[in-house]
Design a protein around this motif. Structure first.
Motif, PDB file in Angstrom:
ATOM      1  N   ALA A 110      63.230  55.157  -2.763  1.00  0.00           N
ATOM      2  CA  ALA A 110      61.666  56.206  -2.844  1.00  0.00           C
ATOM      3  C   ALA A 110      61.478  57.303  -1.871  1.00  0.00           C
ATOM      4  CB  ALA A 110      60.586  55.127  -2.009  1.00  0.00           C
ATOM      5  N   ALA A 111      62.373  57.208  -0.067  1.00  0.00           N
ATOM      6  CA  ALA A 111      62.222  58.512   0.395  1.00  0.00           C
ATOM      7  C   ALA A 111      63.055  59.663  -0.106  1.00  0.00           C
ATOM      8  CB  ALA A 111      63.094  57.470   1.864  1.00  0.00           C
ATOM      9  N   TRP A 112      64.762  58.742  -0.671  1.00  0.00           N
ATOM     10  CA  TRP A 112      65.758  59.828  -1.212  1.00  0.00           C
ATOM     11  C   TRP A 112      64.425  60.702  -2.605  1.00  0.00           C
ATOM     12  CZ3 TRP A 112      67.538  60.357  -6.388  1.00  0.00           C
ATOM     13  CH2 TRP A 112      68.536  60.879  -6.549  1.00  0.00           C
ATOM     14  N   LEU A 113      64.003  60.312  -3.248  1.00  0.00           N
ATOM     15  CA  LEU A 113      63.184  61.063  -4.397  1.00  0.00           C
ATOM     16  C   LEU A 113      62.137  61.749  -3.358  1.00  0.00           C
ATOM     17  CD1 LEU A 113      62.592  58.211  -6.992  1.00  0.00           C
ATOM     18  CD2 LEU A 113      64.161  60.221  -6.795  1.00  0.00           C
ATOM     19  N   ILE A 114      61.531  61.433  -2.671  1.00  0.00           N
ATOM     20  CA  ILE A 114      60.548  62.240  -1.999  1.00  0.00           C
ATOM     21  C   ILE A 114      60.862  63.650  -1.128  1.00  0.00           C
ATOM     22  CG2 ILE A 114      58.576  62.077  -0.357  1.00  0.00           C
ATOM     23  CD1 ILE A 114      58.074  59.622  -1.416  1.00  0.00           C
ATOM     24  N   ILE A 115      62.472  62.969  -0.910  1.00  0.00           N
ATOM     25  CA  ILE A 115      62.958  64.200   0.396  1.00  0.00           C
ATOM     26  C   ILE A 115      63.606  64.880  -0.668  1.00  0.00           C
ATOM     27  CG2 ILE A 115      63.978  64.889   2.478  1.00  0.00           C
ATOM     28  CD1 ILE A 115      63.058  61.525   3.232  1.00  0.00           C
ATOM     29  N   ILE A 116      64.754  64.431  -1.045  1.00  0.00           N
ATOM     30  CA  ILE A 116      65.869  65.010  -1.631  1.00  0.00           C
ATOM     31  C   ILE A 116      65.105  66.041  -3.151  1.00  0.00           C
ATOM     32  CG2 ILE A 116      67.760  65.407  -2.492  1.00  0.00           C
ATOM     33  CD1 ILE A 116      67.636  64.543   0.240  1.00  0.00           C
ATOM     34  N   GLN A 117      64.682  65.164  -3.997  1.00  0.00           N
ATOM     35  CA  GLN A 117      64.281  64.990  -4.952  1.00  0.00           C
ATOM     36  C   GLN A 117      63.231  65.929  -5.042  1.00  0.00           C
ATOM     37  OE1 GLN A 117      65.297  62.864  -8.057  1.00  0.00           O
ATOM     38  NE2 GLN A 117      67.201  63.288  -8.198  1.00  0.00           N
ATOM     39  N   GLN A 118      62.734  66.143  -3.831  1.00  0.00           N
ATOM     40  CA  GLN A 118      60.345  66.916  -3.949  1.00  0.00           C
ATOM     41  C   GLN A 118      59.957  65.885  -5.411  1.00  0.00           C
ATOM     42  OE1 GLN A 118      59.610  68.758  -1.042  1.00  0.00           O
ATOM     43  NE2 GLN A 118      61.275  67.978  -0.664  1.00  0.00           N
ATOM     44  N   ARG A 119      59.754  64.940  -5.397  1.00  0.00           N
ATOM     45  CA  ARG A 119      59.470  64.479  -6.408  1.00  0.00           C
ATOM     46  C   ARG A 119      58.581  62.824  -6.067  1.00  0.00           C
ATOM     47  NH1 ARG A 119      60.976  60.213 -11.067  1.00  0.00           N
ATOM     48  NH2 ARG A 119      63.317  59.758 -10.251  1.00  0.00           N
ATOM     49  N   LYS A 120      57.197  62.579  -6.463  1.00  0.00           N
ATOM     50  CA  LYS A 120      57.202  61.048  -6.304  1.00  0.00           C
ATOM     51  C   LYS A 120      57.294  60.391  -8.076  1.00  0.00           C
ATOM     52  CE  LYS A 120      54.383  62.291  -2.262  1.00  0.00           C
ATOM     53  NZ  LYS A 120      52.878  62.629  -1.847  1.00  0.00           N
ATOM     54  N   GLY A 121      56.391  59.446  -7.954  1.00  0.00           N
ATOM     55  CA  GLY A 121      56.041  58.352  -8.913  1.00  0.00           C
ATOM     56  C   GLY A 121      56.537  56.973  -8.854  1.00  0.00           C
ATOM     57  N   ARG A 122      56.647  56.669 -10.108  1.00  0.00           N
ATOM     58  CA  ARG A 122      56.551  55.010 -10.458  1.00  0.00           C
ATOM     59  C   ARG A 122      58.413  55.360 -10.349  1.00  0.00           C
ATOM     60  NH1 ARG A 122      52.876  51.711 -13.276  1.00  0.00           N
ATOM     61  NH2 ARG A 122      52.333  50.405 -11.407  1.00  0.00           N
ATOM     62  N   PHE A 123      59.143  53.645 -10.007  1.00  0.00           N
ATOM     63  CA  PHE A 123      60.742  54.089 -10.491  1.00  0.00           C
ATOM     64  C   PHE A 123      60.682  52.265 -10.796  1.00  0.00           C
ATOM     65  CE2 PHE A 123      59.752  53.392  -5.874  1.00  0.00           C
ATOM     66  CZ  PHE A 123      60.885  52.780  -5.745  1.00  0.00           C
ATOM     67  N   PRO A 124      62.138  52.097 -11.454  1.00  0.00           N
ATOM     68  CA  PRO A 124      61.688  50.585 -11.882  1.00  0.00           C
ATOM     69  C   PRO A 124      62.292  49.539 -10.419  1.00  0.00           C
ATOM     70  CG  PRO A 124      63.574  51.812 -12.698  1.00  0.00           C
ATOM     71  CD  PRO A 124      62.595  52.883 -12.252  1.00  0.00           C
TER      72      PRO A 124
END
Length: 141
Positions: A110-124
């Motif tokens: 989740a930290a990688w998604l928020i910091i690197i990809q600049q995206r929030k949301g649900r993940f499996p």
């Protein structure tokens, strides 16, 4: 012997659910029911009624806490039912260890998604549960 069979059943069920969670973002009840029936049959081989009851008790605790999390949209219902099945198979203490390992991996993802990809949301989450249960099994061999 029975605990090892139950652990393998939990690992297989989480693996199948992780694949469907990644593909469809759903954990199907028919898969959970099938593995739950297998786990009940294996627990009955112990012929220890306290061991059988403990599995249902552990599962009910996780299910109750999980549905509170589901109510507040923290976690999906399929993830809650899957975690309840894991607690039924391996017991509450081993479930907590596996959940801790899973949550660490999910946190870093989740930290990688928020910091690197600049995206929030649900993940499996089922794939992280599989990873956490697998690592816990390897560490406790």
């Amino acid at each position: 012997m029975i605990y090892n069979c139950l652990f393998i059943t939990a690992l297989l069920s989480v693996g199948v659910c992780a694949m469907t969670d990644l593909k469809d973002q759903k954990i199907y009840n028919k898969v959970l029911i099938l593995f739950f029936i297998c786990a009940i049959i294996m627990r009955n081989f112990s012929l220890n009624h306290a061991f059988i009851f403990k599995g249902f008790f552990d599962s009910a605790i996780v299910l109750g806490i999980g549905f509170i999390l589901f109510h507040f949209h923290v976690m999906g219902a399929g993830d809650v039912k899957l975690m309840s099945l894991i607690a039924f198979c391996v017991g509450i203490l081993d479930f907590i260890y596996a959940l801790f390992i899973s949550s660490l991996f999910a946190f870093f993802y989740a930290a990688w998604l928020i910091i690197i990809q600049q995206r929030k949301g649900r993940f499996p989450f089922a794939c992280f549960m599989f990873l956490g249960l697998l690592i816990f099994g390897i560490l406790t061999i």
